[in-house]
Scaffold this motif. Structure first.
Motif, PDB file in Angstrom:
ATOM      1  N   GLY A 199       0.662  -1.400   0.047  1.00 45.06           N
ATOM      2  CA  GLY A 199      -0.094   0.183   0.057  1.00 45.06           C
ATOM      3  C   GLY A 199       0.738   1.244   0.067  1.00 45.06           C
ATOM      4  N   ASN A 697     -13.730   6.145   6.060  1.00 44.03           N
ATOM      5  CA  ASN A 697     -12.897   5.054   5.702  1.00 44.03           C
ATOM      6  C   ASN A 697     -13.776   4.014   5.015  1.00 44.03           C
ATOM      7  OD1 ASN A 697     -10.698   5.474   7.933  1.00 44.03           O
ATOM      8  ND2 ASN A 697     -12.614   5.288   9.586  1.00 44.03           N
ATOM      9  N   GLU A 713      -8.402  -1.628   0.823  1.00 42.15           N
ATOM     10  CA  GLU A 713      -8.771  -0.715   2.167  1.00 42.15           C
ATOM     11  C   GLU A 713      -8.164   0.610   2.265  1.00 42.15           C
ATOM     12  OE1 GLU A 713     -10.695  -1.754   4.599  1.00 42.15           O
ATOM     13  OE2 GLU A 713     -10.831  -3.869   4.404  1.00 42.15           O
ATOM     14  N   GLY A 714      -9.323   1.490   2.515  1.00 46.51           N
ATOM     15  CA  GLY A 714      -8.832   2.902   2.563  1.00 46.51           C
ATOM     16  C   GLY A 714      -9.108   3.476   4.036  1.00 46.51           C
ATOM     17  N   LEU A 717      -9.879   8.473   4.370  1.00 47.53           N
ATOM     18  CA  LEU A 717      -9.936   9.099   2.929  1.00 47.53           C
ATOM     19  C   LEU A 717      -9.866  10.447   2.460  1.00 47.53           C
ATOM     20  CD1 LEU A 717     -12.115   6.315   1.517  1.00 47.53           C
ATOM     21  CD2 LEU A 717      -9.722   6.218   1.637  1.00 47.53           C
ATOM     22  N   ARG A 743      -3.972   9.660   5.035  1.00 44.88           N
ATOM     23  CA  ARG A 743      -4.769   8.790   4.018  1.00 44.88           C
ATOM     24  C   ARG A 743      -3.819   7.552   3.907  1.00 44.88           C
ATOM     25  NH1 ARG A 743      -4.940  11.748  -0.126  1.00 44.88           N
ATOM     26  NH2 ARG A 743      -7.257  12.693   0.277  1.00 44.88           N
ATOM     27  N   ILE A 745      -3.999   3.834   1.656  1.00 41.98           N
ATOM     28  CA  ILE A 745      -4.929   2.933   0.903  1.00 41.98           C
ATOM     29  C   ILE A 745      -4.091   1.681   0.619  1.00 41.98           C
ATOM     30  CG2 ILE A 745      -5.909   2.349  -1.557  1.00 41.98           C
ATOM     31  CD1 ILE A 745      -6.335   5.343  -1.474  1.00 41.98           C
TER      32      ILE A 745
END
Length: 753
Positions: A199, A697, A713-714, A717, A743, A745
């Motif tokens: 990520g 999220n 998945e974030g 955000l 943030r 991800i």
């Protein structure tokens, strides 16, 4: 909230609960909101099933024996392994927003030292020998020190968060509540998984686990490991290198011997090794003592620290658990455990390439505990537990800090170099009993008490030095040995009423105490009172709770209304004094605030709206206030506030499920969390305080129906900038803030076999 208004609110809550008493049959409970009563050995109660439209049934051990979540008369949130994965919980700090009235995360300036507050109660100073006010239990073993206690989530069966004082069953230092981290059980056949994650910020995580058993099931084992890395959120612009990165490796091994259905033994070992760089602290105000009058950086994670990026923690331990079944009603259990931790941390509070406030902290701790439990369950109207507990813990360390160690203050004689060192030896012996009697078809009474005797012996040596070599002292601030002892009785009484098959109500009076001791950083020369023993805290909590289910188990609503009386509150403060040269100095002090009242309301719900939609969330209200807080003989209660205690906080999660014709399904999640203003220091700095904010999220999980699971998945955000802790040192005009992650991800693939 006045007593009159509180009483009215309680009456309204109970009235609403009883009016809905016949709305639905017995609930199937949810991973986020409640509890229910079931004996571990009662097959009828073990056979709860869940339809595609009902909520998941969750077992907990909040009262030391296995029950289902929805009937336990405790305000407890439990998240299963699947719920933790679905909600993208990577370590304990990710529980914030999922649990009412919980504030949790790393202590300021560290990466794996745990700070946790429940219902406004907690401890923000992780100095050795001073205990947290929310107890952390790893597979039934109390972890006394916060260093290395911000546990990563892997190979976990569930996490339970018990809110409110748990002094009867969990003992000292649980005035705010307790967190149970429970690993996966030993398997009876080969099973395992591998999870890889990539990520943003160069995230590279790998988690593996494998377990198996002999053909006859007598011998069983499980191994698990995690390697967790990311490149950090900022940079050290002076020394180079990352800040706020992660470099953690952890492993667990469990071996079990099950020669019969009536006896088993399990030996578990674990270790975690953290080599992350220090988190970046943000300079929130120009420091008056900075000759260059340097402005803060635009990035909340970048720093210009001149201290070496040292932030290491090694922690781990082992536990031997023995269990015997004696007849049909009694089970004996023994837990023998040893744990230790070592840490070495540099915290550059000024964040600048000058030595205005630089710290080096070296800690060591170890502990041994022995607990014996006897659990009774006659399968009908009576069950409970009696036990004895022994704890022997040792903590030592030295905190070297340099203040104003730069020109022109060195030439003026204003520089201050202090080494605060010493040790604390803690010994506790406790005996407890807790019994629940179902004295009528719909009524139950739980009564319990715990007696604890604890002694602490401290050796404190705090010296001043002429320079940053800290070689030969030139002055003494504290040099003494002291001992103090405490005796405490923590009773509990709960009346439960099963208003219908779908509504459980309870009223509880519970207590807890937090042990005192000595301030390792005491300055007897400047403030003689700082070398006196710190008083024990006590808390008495009155609580009304309702656990309700509707629409055949598809909607669950749990509520708790509480009123707590808090006495001799221990507060960590920075105390200023005048040095012989007329310059102001300061040190980390502890004080007892006197009295406070805490009122609050907590709600959790989960709604399975159909085959494909699920909505869940929580909302809590907290109103703590001091009623007596003497400072210099003046009661400052009316102008004092609780730290880490937002008035409102909550979260909401919406799930949409997409079944696939070829098998498996895709699930999409949208989550928002919100909390109001929170202060992080006893000076209530508006600059350091974090105002109201929300986080967004989201996630998508594809379960293929086979061995593979994929997820995207974030978190955060909207890339919200929000503070989680900080320092406000008035004597130096210094305000430093630490921030939550930006943030993030990530994408993961999991193979299960």
């Amino acid at each position: 909230m006045s007593h009159r208004h509180l009483a009215m609110a309680i009456a309204v809550a109970l009235s609403a609960a009883t009016h809905t008493a016949h709305a639905a049959p017995a609930p199937a409970s949810n991973a986020r909101a409640g509890d229910a009563a079931a004996s571990a050995r009662d097959p009828a109660r073990k056979s709860a099933t869940t339809s595609v439209t009902n909520l998941e049934t969750v077992k907990v051990t909040a009262r030391r024996y296995e029950e289902t979540l929805q009937d336990v008369p405790i305000a407890v949130t439990a998240l299963t392994a699947r719920a933790l994965t679905d909600d993208n919980v990577q370590n304990l700090s990710d529980l914030q927003g999922l649990v009412p009235n919980l504030q949790i995360g790393p202590t300021q300036g560290t990466s794996s030292t745990l700070t946790v507050y429940l219902r406004g109660i907690g401890q923000n100073n992780p100095l050795w020998g001073f205990d947290p006010e929310v107890g952390l239990y790893f597979d039934g073993v109390y972890i006394a020190r916060p260093q290395g206690a911000l546990l990563d989530v892997f190979d976990v069966d569930r996490i339970e968060v018990l809110r409110g004082p748990q002094g009867t069953l969990y003992g000292k230092n649980t005035v705010g509540g307790a967190i149970n981290y429970i690993s996966k059980p030993l398997p009876t056949h080969a099973t395992g998984s591998v999870t890889a994650t990539l990520g943003m910020h160069a995230t590279k995580d790998l988690k593996v686990d494998y377990g198996n058993a002999s053909k006859d099931g007598v011998w069983r084992f499980r191994v698990a490991a995690a390697s967790l890395h990311h490149g950090g959120y900022g940079h050290n612009l002076y020394l180079g290198g990352p800040t706020s990165n992660q470099d953690v490796n952890a492993a667990r091994v469990t071996l079990g011997y099950f020669p019969s259905a009536r006896f088993d033994a399990q030996l578990a070992l674990d270790g975690e090794f953290d080599r992350s760089a220090p988190p970046g602290g943000a300079q929130l105000a120009v420091i008056p003592f900075d000759p260059a009058q340097t402005q803060g950086l635009p990035s909340r994670y970048d720093t210009r620290s001149d201290q070496a990026p040292v932030n290491t923690t090694d922690s781990g331990g082992g536990a031997l658990t023995l269990r015997w079944l004696l007849g049909e009603d009694w089970t004996l259990k023994s837990i023998s455990a040893y744990r230790s931790s070592n840490s070495n941390m540099n915290i550059d509070v000024d964040t600048l390439p000058v030595s205005i406030a630089d710290n080096n902290l070296v800690y060591h701790s170890h502990q041994f505990s022995q607990e014996l439990q006897a659990l009774y369950d006659n399968g009908s109207d009576l069950h409970g537990v009696v036990g004895v507990y022994w704890f022997d813990g040792y903590a030592e360390g030295i905190n070297k800090y340099a203040l104003l160690a730069l020109p022109p203050y060195q030439q003026l004689g204003y520089s201050l170099y202090v080494g605060s060192g010493g040790s604390v030896d803690t010994r506790s012996l406790a005996a407890y009993a807790d019994t629940t009697w179902r004295f009528a078809p719909r009524w139950s009474l739980e009564a319990g008490a715990r007696y604890t005797h604890e002694s602490k012996t401290a050796i404190i040596q705090n010296d001043t030095y002429p320079n940053a070599n800290f070689a030969t002292p030139n002055g003494v601030q504290a040099d003494f040995a002291g001992s103090t002892a405490a005796n405490n009785l923590s009773p509990k009484l709960t009346l439960g009423w099963k208003a219908s098959a779908a509504v459980n109500l309870y009223a509880t009076a519970s207590t807890g105490f937090h042990s005192g001791g000595y301030n390792i950083q005491a300055n007897c020369t400047a403030i003689p009172a700082s070398c006196r023993p710190i008083k024990n805290e006590t808390l008495l909590n009155y609580e009304l709770g309702a656990k309700m289910s509707f629409f055949g188990g598809r909607l669950m609503l749990n509520s708790a209304l509480f009123h707590a009386l808090y006495h001799d509150i221990q507060l960590s403060v920075y105390t200023s004094y005048v040095q012989p040269n007329g310059q102001r100095g300061f040190f980390g002090d502890f004080t007892n605030a006197g009295k406070a009242t805490i009122d609050g309301l907590e709600n959790e719900f989960a709604w399975r709206m159909g085959d494909r939609w699920t909505l869940s969330g929580n909302l809590s209200y907290l109103h703590p206030r001091y009623t007596q807080y003497l400072s210099g003989g003046v009661n400052i209660a009316s102008t004092s506030k609780f730290t880490f205690a937002p008035k409102w906080n909550g979260g909401l999660t919406l799930w949409k499920h997409f079944p696939l014709r070829a098998g498996g399904d895709v699930a999409a999640r949208l989550n928002v969390t919100y909390q109001t203003l929170a202060y992080f220091d006893q000076n209530y700095s508006p600059v350091l305080a974090q105002g109201a904010y929300g986080l967004v999220n989201a996630g998508v999980i594809w379960r293929t129906g086979g061995p593979w699971t994929y997820s995207l998945e974030g978190s955060n955000l909207a890339n919200k900038r929000y503070r989680t802790s900080g320092y406000n040192i008035i004597a130096l005009g210094m305000i430093t803030g630490y921030y939550g992650p930006p943030r993030m991800i990530t994408a993961s693939a999991r193979y299960k076999f």
